[in-house]
Design an enzyme around this catalytic site. Structure first.
Site, PDB file in Angstrom:
ATOM      1  N   LYS A 194       0.852  -1.188   0.000  1.00  0.00           N
ATOM      2  CA  LYS A 194       0.000   0.000   0.000  1.00  0.00           C
ATOM      3  C   LYS A 194       0.885   1.233   0.000  1.00  0.00           C
ATOM      4  O   LYS A 194       2.025   1.117   0.461  1.00  0.00           O
ATOM      5  CB  LYS A 194      -0.963   0.041   1.193  1.00  0.00           C
ATOM      6  CG  LYS A 194      -0.399  -0.297   2.563  1.00  0.00           C
ATOM      7  CD  LYS A 194       0.782   0.407   3.130  1.00  0.00           C
ATOM      8  CE  LYS A 194       0.772   1.887   3.337  1.00  0.00           C
ATOM      9  NZ  LYS A 194       2.050   2.418   3.888  1.00  0.00           N
TER      10      LYS A 194
ATOM     11  N   TYR B 119      -4.087   4.280   6.771  1.00  0.00           N
ATOM     12  CA  TYR B 119      -4.535   3.309   7.793  1.00  0.00           C
ATOM     13  C   TYR B 119      -5.833   3.777   8.446  1.00  0.00           C
ATOM     14  O   TYR B 119      -6.725   2.977   8.722  1.00  0.00           O
ATOM     15  CB  TYR B 119      -3.450   3.096   8.854  1.00  0.00           C
ATOM     16  CG  TYR B 119      -2.334   2.220   8.362  1.00  0.00           C
ATOM     17  CD1 TYR B 119      -2.419   0.837   8.461  1.00  0.00           C
ATOM     18  CD2 TYR B 119      -1.209   2.768   7.764  1.00  0.00           C
ATOM     19  CE1 TYR B 119      -1.408   0.026   7.985  1.00  0.00           C
ATOM     20  CE2 TYR B 119      -0.193   1.969   7.286  1.00  0.00           C
ATOM     21  CZ  TYR B 119      -0.302   0.599   7.393  1.00  0.00           C
ATOM     22  OH  TYR B 119       0.692  -0.208   6.911  1.00  0.00           O
TER      23      TYR B 119
HETATM   24  P1  NAD Z   1      12.516   1.391   1.742  1.00  0.00           P
HETATM   25  O1  NAD Z   1      13.084   2.717   1.367  1.00  0.00           O
HETATM   26  O2  NAD Z   1      13.006   0.799   3.021  1.00  0.00           O
HETATM   27  O3  NAD Z   1      12.739   0.327   0.597  1.00  0.00           O
HETATM   28  C1  NAD Z   1      12.506   0.630  -0.765  1.00  0.00           C
HETATM   29  C2  NAD Z   1      13.258  -0.325  -1.647  1.00  0.00           C
HETATM   30  O4  NAD Z   1      13.083   0.099  -3.000  1.00  0.00           O
HETATM   31  C3  NAD Z   1      14.778  -0.366  -1.391  1.00  0.00           C
HETATM   32  O5  NAD Z   1      15.223  -1.684  -1.505  1.00  0.00           O
HETATM   33  C4  NAD Z   1      15.345   0.489  -2.504  1.00  0.00           C
HETATM   34  O6  NAD Z   1      16.652   0.128  -2.869  1.00  0.00           O
HETATM   35  C5  NAD Z   1      14.345   0.180  -3.639  1.00  0.00           C
HETATM   36  N1  NAD Z   1      14.314   1.222  -4.649  1.00  0.00           N
HETATM   37  C6  NAD Z   1      14.356   0.993  -5.997  1.00  0.00           C
HETATM   38  N2  NAD Z   1      14.330   2.136  -6.675  1.00  0.00           N
HETATM   39  C7  NAD Z   1      14.300   3.113  -5.768  1.00  0.00           C
HETATM   40  C8  NAD Z   1      14.273   4.528  -5.865  1.00  0.00           C
HETATM   41  N3  NAD Z   1      14.264   5.155  -7.060  1.00  0.00           N
HETATM   42  N4  NAD Z   1      14.242   5.253  -4.719  1.00  0.00           N
HETATM   43  C9  NAD Z   1      14.209   4.648  -3.524  1.00  0.00           C
HETATM   44  N5  NAD Z   1      14.231   3.292  -3.366  1.00  0.00           N
HETATM   45  C10 NAD Z   1      14.292   2.542  -4.479  1.00  0.00           C
HETATM   46  O7  NAD Z   1      10.943   1.579   1.777  1.00  0.00           O
HETATM   47  P2  NAD Z   1       9.882   0.739   2.616  1.00  0.00           P
HETATM   48  O8  NAD Z   1       9.637   1.399   3.909  1.00  0.00           O
HETATM   49  O9  NAD Z   1      10.273  -0.690   2.640  1.00  0.00           O
HETATM   50  O10 NAD Z   1       8.553   0.959   1.738  1.00  0.00           O
HETATM   51  C11 NAD Z   1       8.335   0.252   0.522  1.00  0.00           C
HETATM   52  C12 NAD Z   1       6.839   0.153   0.259  1.00  0.00           C
HETATM   53  O11 NAD Z   1       6.233  -0.557   1.329  1.00  0.00           O
HETATM   54  C13 NAD Z   1       6.114   1.497   0.195  1.00  0.00           C
HETATM   55  O12 NAD Z   1       5.126   1.460  -0.784  1.00  0.00           O
HETATM   56  C14 NAD Z   1       5.472   1.647   1.551  1.00  0.00           C
HETATM   57  O13 NAD Z   1       4.273   2.410   1.542  1.00  0.00           O
HETATM   58  C15 NAD Z   1       5.176   0.208   1.899  1.00  0.00           C
HETATM   59  N6  NAD Z   1       5.188  -0.042   3.341  1.00  0.00           N
HETATM   60  C16 NAD Z   1       4.189  -0.778   3.853  1.00  0.00           C
HETATM   61  C17 NAD Z   1       4.151  -1.036   5.214  1.00  0.00           C
HETATM   62  C18 NAD Z   1       3.092  -1.900   5.786  1.00  0.00           C
HETATM   63  O14 NAD Z   1       3.006  -2.023   6.994  1.00  0.00           O
HETATM   64  N7  NAD Z   1       2.291  -2.546   4.962  1.00  0.00           N
HETATM   65  C19 NAD Z   1       5.140  -0.504   6.057  1.00  0.00           C
HETATM   66  C20 NAD Z   1       6.174   0.225   5.481  1.00  0.00           C
HETATM   67  C21 NAD Z   1       6.187   0.453   4.121  1.00  0.00           C
END
Ligand code: NAD
Length: 365
Positions: A129, A213
């Site tokens: 999401k 949320y």
């Molecule tokens: P994060 O920054 O920790 O991870 C993002 C990943 O994408 C990294 O591995 C990064 O290398 C990669 N990536 C590829 N191209 C990129 C770019 N151009 N810029 C930045 N990163 C790039 O992010 P996250 O917190 O893991 O969030 C990822 C997704 O998960 C989002 O859509 C977020 O809304 C969602 N999320 C959901 C929950 C949940 O509880 N369901 C919690 C946190 C995040």
């Protein structure tokens, strides 16, 4: 992969076909559902650990821009080096029979492209999401998955969390009487180096990330679809963090029954997630939209007019919520069913967020 007729017959003989649990289905099909994780950031780590605990799923592929990092994770989860893909090469997973589904764990604006490419490669999709950064992208994702005849599930993990499910049941079965109003908030103080505050990657501010949320909860708590009434955005901190997205959003919604919900989200301060539901026979509060330590408190008047107090926590620890969501998609794949949090569910929230922006005077999404 869906169960063959013979596999179903086998389950039928065991009396399991009608309500087969995922593990029985996986056993009957002879193997686990293989997930390829796209993007190896923070949320992916929870998912990887969640799938490791599953009796139904396993990690069978990785997509990353950092091969060294991917090799380390692959060694941890038993993924062969040949099943590690770069973003550019990932379409080659089409011929990888060990991969049934992907988990899209990338910044929001990349969800659409990687969902659509995965669907075209014949893989089912579990997408984080918010579903996308526009209503049109969300529609394109649904269309691509439909055309490829693959499942699309949005990772609304709380729809599979037992204390949340119990709360919904208590509200539906009349224990608390009629819902009158809902208050909810969810936010945090964001750091400087976060893609979340860069609109081209996030699509918007805290509403897209954590406010969603409160929006989604108001919908599952009432079981109704809202009308957005008012909304406003603001930015208080002029410290260079909020040049492309807003810092705060507050909005109100009404539901057909008359329930009023008011919600707040921020990227500028401590705002522990919660919702409070005010009802004709009592009230309840859920603290925390997180991965563990969810706590339900409240009280209601029973049929004798006595007040009954409620105080319950879910003792399950992280990454159990991720095991549950992965298992749900696996079950849907094996039984050829539509996920409970389908693409349509993600699209609904996209539409409401667009409405919230519109009510705040912003044309977005
Ligand atoms: P994060 O920054 O920790 O991870 C993002 C990943 O994408 C990294 O591995 C990064 O290398 C990669 N990536 C590829 N191209 C990129 C770019 N151009 N810029 C930045 N990163 C790039 O992010 P996250 O917190 O893991 O969030 C990822 C997704 O998960 C989002 O859509 C977020 O809304 C969602 N999320 C959901 C929950 C949940 O509880 N369901 C919690 C946190 C995040």
């Amino acid at each position: 992969m869906t169960l063959s007729r013979r596999e179903f017959a086998k389950l039928g003989a065991l009396g399991l076909a009608s309500q087969a649990v995922p593990s029985a289905l996986a056993q009957a099909s002879g193997r686990k559902i293989g997930f390829c994780v796209i993007g190896l950031g923070r949320i992916a780590d929870h998912f990887l650990r969640g799938v490791k605990d599953s009796s139904v799923c396993q990690i069978t592929g990785l997509v990353s821009g950092h091969r060294d990092k991917a090799l380390k994770i692959a060694a941890q989860y038993g993924v062969p080096a040949s099943s590690i893909y770069s973003y550019e090469q990932m379409d080659a997973m089409r011929s990888n029979k060990a991969i049934d589904a992907v988990y899209v764990a990338l910044p929001n604006s990349m969800h659409a492209e990687y969902t659509i490419r995965s669907a075209k490669a014949g893989k089912h999709v579990l997408c984080e999401k918010p579903m996308s950064t526009s209503v049109a992208d969300a529609q394109a994702m649904i269309a691509a998955c439909d055309a490829a005849k693959v499942k699309l599930m949005i990772a609304y993990r709380l729809h599979y969390e037992p204390l949340t499910l119990k709360t919904i049941k208590l509200l539906r079965d009349g224990t608390f009487g009629e819902i009158q109003a809902i208050n909810s908030a969810n936010g945090f103080n964001i750091g400087k180096n976060e893609w979340r505050k860069d609109k081209p990657l996030s699509g918007g501010g805290p509403l897209m990330d954590v406010g969603i949320y409160s929006l989604n909860a108001a919908r599952y708590l009432t079981g109704e679809e809202p009308q957005i009434v008012t909304a406003s955005n603001s930015t208080i901190d002029k410290d260079g963090r909020f040049t492309t997205v807003e810092e705060n959003t507050a909005w109100t919604m009404t539901f057909p029954s008359g329930v009023v919900a008011s919600c707040t989200t921020t990227y500028g301060g401590d705002m522990p997630g919660y919702y409070r539901v005010f009802c004709s026979k009592g009230w309840l509060q859920m603290d925390n939209f997180g991965y563990e330590d969810l706590r339900l408190t409240g009280s209601y008047r029973n049929s004798e007019g006595k007040r009954v107090a409620l105080d319950e926590t879910n003792p399950e620890r992280d990454p159990k919520q991720f095991t549950r969501e992965a298992d749900h998609l696996a079950e849907c794949i094996l039984k050829n069913q539509t996920p409970k949090t389908s693409g349509e569910e993600g699209l609904r929230d996209m539409r409401y967020m667009k409405e919230i922006y519109r009510a705040a005077g912003v044309n977005n999404l």
